[in-house]
Structures are given as structure tokens and as C-alpha cells.
Enzyme design. Structure first.
Site, mmCIF file in Angstrom:
data_model
loop_
_atom_site.group_PDB
_atom_site.id
_atom_site.type_symbol
_atom_site.label_atom_id
_atom_site.label_comp_id
_atom_site.label_asym_id
_atom_site.label_seq_id
_atom_site.Cartn_x
_atom_site.Cartn_y
_atom_site.Cartn_z
ATOM 1 N N LYS A 96 41.195 57.457 33.930
ATOM 2 C CA LYS A 96 42.416 56.763 33.504
ATOM 3 C C LYS A 96 42.395 55.326 34.012
ATOM 4 O O LYS A 96 42.269 55.087 35.226
ATOM 5 C CB LYS A 96 43.626 57.466 34.105
ATOM 6 C CG LYS A 96 44.566 58.063 33.070
ATOM 7 C CD LYS A 96 45.757 58.673 33.778
ATOM 8 C CE LYS A 96 46.758 59.201 32.787
ATOM 9 N NZ LYS A 96 47.939 59.740 33.454
HETATM 10 O O1 G3P Z 1 51.773 60.919 31.838
HETATM 11 C C1 G3P Z 1 52.593 59.944 32.401
HETATM 12 C C2 G3P Z 1 53.672 60.552 33.175
HETATM 13 O O2 G3P Z 1 53.201 61.290 34.255
HETATM 14 C C3 G3P Z 1 54.759 59.651 33.566
HETATM 15 O O3 G3P Z 1 55.903 60.398 33.429
HETATM 16 O O4 G3P Z 1 58.241 60.977 33.641
HETATM 17 O O5 G3P Z 1 57.111 59.660 35.437
HETATM 18 O O6 G3P Z 1 57.621 58.623 33.249
HETATM 19 P P1 G3P Z 1 57.300 59.886 33.972
#
Ligand code: G3P
Length: 272
Positions: free
Chosen positions: A97
Site C-alpha cells: 500500500k
Molecule cells: O481502508 C481504509 C480504511 O481502513 C479507513 O477507514 O473508517 O478509518 O475511514 P476509516
């Protein structure tokens, strides 16, 4: 649509694979911190390296994203190659990533090292998941540079639009795909009216030009957002475990189950 589990929690990952619904895993530094802290809090001694290997084995045959920690082009390429060498031999399923624009100084600065690292790693046959994508333009450039996956962050765009417009919200609150009106105005971020709109535009642009990268709808916070990601043709949705579990629930399923159980006559329960 393929479903990846967005988690570094081994128990959640195992469960999703046991259910037969997971086609891959995405991790990031925050998810790894959370998962490791949970295990350490439970009294376990844990090395992140052996922990990652455990994840790779559970997900064998399906892709797993591991994110770099370096910020410079050279650093990200070197680390990406090192991570790939260290971990891909476990189950041949690692992708690296890379943030599309790893600028830390201020949001407007342009840091070309992300895109350079995407290209260099992809050219070395290391699959890249280009992350922290918030515009279709970033997705287009990442795909052109050779990324195998591009990850638009749907929920975080919804957060951003709401914050910019002083709208209070909870993390998993639904944000309408077609946008949110305030004082008669449709709110947007540079023409993007919702996280799902961002995903849809990324998919459309990549498909218009037969670019090979697959769009991973990321930062999904609720089941309706997953449904909408599927409807707009996201190739993959990466979903937290709690949301995968929520996808199995409905009040009428529960109610219907109770009624069926109440109606089971003894003969039917003891068929011979
Ligand atoms: O895949 C990206 C993710 O882990 C971010 O999620 O909910 O922290 O915006 P969030």
C-alpha cells in the site's frame, strides 16, 4: 463485487474467511495498531512480523495489503521491496500500500514521491494498492502509473463534506449517494457529492480507458454504503468486520425465524 475485510484483527479475518465471504484483506498502520494493542492488552506478547504472517496464511490465495511507513520515494520503494521480500514468500499474496501523495507539511503541497513509488514498485512486479485516494484524478494517475488497486476513501469524503459545512454526524451515519443539501445547496468537494459518488467516478474513468487497476471502495462505514458501492460497480469493497456482520441482519429475518421455530410440529422436527 469482491469483498475484502478491512481489518488487522486475526479473529475477525479468520471469521470472515470461515464464512466464505472474504476475497482479500486490507490493513493499514491504524488497523495494525488497534489489533496489536488488543492482543497486548489481553496479556499476549506479539511481534508484528509474526502477526502479519499469520494474517497472510489465513488469507492464502487472496490478496493482502501491507502499507509502507516511509514517506520519501526512495524510502517507500526500498521498504515496499523489503516488505514484499519478507512476507510474500509466506503465501504469495502480498500487495504494497502506497499513499498517492504522502505530503505531511500541508494539504496543498504536492509530493510526487507517492506516484513515483507506485510506478517503480509496479514495474518491479510488486502489486501496489494506491491508498488515500480522494479524487478521481488521483485514481486515474495511480492507475496509469501501474497500480493494481486504487482505494478511494468513501467515508472520509463524507466526513470531510460534513465537517466543511458544520454538520454534526456519527462515524457510521448514512450519507446519501446523491449528496446532502444544506440551505438549498448541494454540498460537494470539487464536484464530488459523496463518497459513493467518488467511487463511481473512479470506476467510470478507469473503465472508460480499460485501465487495469481495480477500484477498492474503502472507508465504508455502513451496509447501505456497501450496497451502493456494489451498485456503482466497485470492483472490490473493503469492509470492517462489524459492517460485514451487519450485512447479515434484518429485523424481519429475526422475526420470521421466531415464527418458523414456533411452528415446528414434532413430526417435522423428528423426521424418520
Ligand atoms: O481502508 C481504509 C480504511 O481502513 C479507513 O477507514 O473508517 O478509518 O475511514 P476509516
Amino acid at each position: 463485487m469482491k469483498i475484502f475485510i478491512d481489518s488487522a484483527d486475526i479473529l475477525e479475518i479468520k471469521q470472515a474467511y470461515e464464512w466464505g465471504v472474504a476475497d482479500g484483506v486490507t490493513t493499514n498502520p491504524s488497523l495494525i495498531k488497534m489489533a496489536v494493542e488488543k492482543r497486548v492488552g489481553a496479556g499476549e506478547k506479539i511481534s508484528i512480523s509474526s502477526y502479519l504472517k499469520e494474517i497472510l496464511k489465513v488469507a492464502s490465495g487472496t490478496p493482502v495489503s501491507i502499507e509502507v511507513t516511509e514517506k520519501t520515494g526512495e524510502g517507500m520503494v526500498e521498504e515496499g521491496k523489503k516488505l514484499f521480500k519478507m512476507f510474500n514468500s509466506v503465501a504469495e499474496n502480498v500487495n504494497i500500500k502506497i499513499p498517492v501523495n504522502p505530503a505531511l507539511e500541508d494539504a496543498d503541497s504536492t509530493h510526487f514521491d507517492g506516484i513515483k513509488a507506485v510506478k517503480e514498485l509496479s514495474n518491479s512486479d510488486i502489486p501496489v494498492n494506491c491508498t488515500l485516494v480522494f479524487t478521481p484524478e488521483q485514481a486515474l494517475l495511480a492507475a496509469k502509473a501501474g497500480a493494481a488497486f486504487v482505494s478511494p476513501f468513501a467515508g472520509r469524503i463524507d466526513d470531510y463534506i460534513r465537517k466543511q459545512n458544520n454538520i454534526e454526524f456519527g462515524k457510521s451515519d448514512y450519507f446519501p449517494q446523491d449528496g446532502f443539501e444544506k440551505d438549498g445547496l448541494l454540498l460537494e468537494d470539487n464536484g464530488i457529492v459523496s463518497g459513493i459518488d467518488l467511487v463511481a467516478q473512479c470506476v467510470e474513468i478507469l473503465e472508460n480507458y480499460d485501465l487495469e487497476a481495480e477500484v477498492i471502495a474503502a472507508s465504508l462505514r455502513n451496509t447501505r454504503q456497501v450496497r451502493e458501492a456494489a451498485l456503482v460497480g466497485a470492483h472490490i469493497a473493503t469492509i470492517p468486520f462489524t459492517v460485514i456482520a451487519d450485512m447479515l441482519k434484518h429485523y424481519k429475518t429475526f422475526e420470521g425465524m421466531k415464527a418458523f421455530i414456533a411452528d415446528i410440529v414434532p413430526d417435522y422436527a423428528n423426521l424418520e
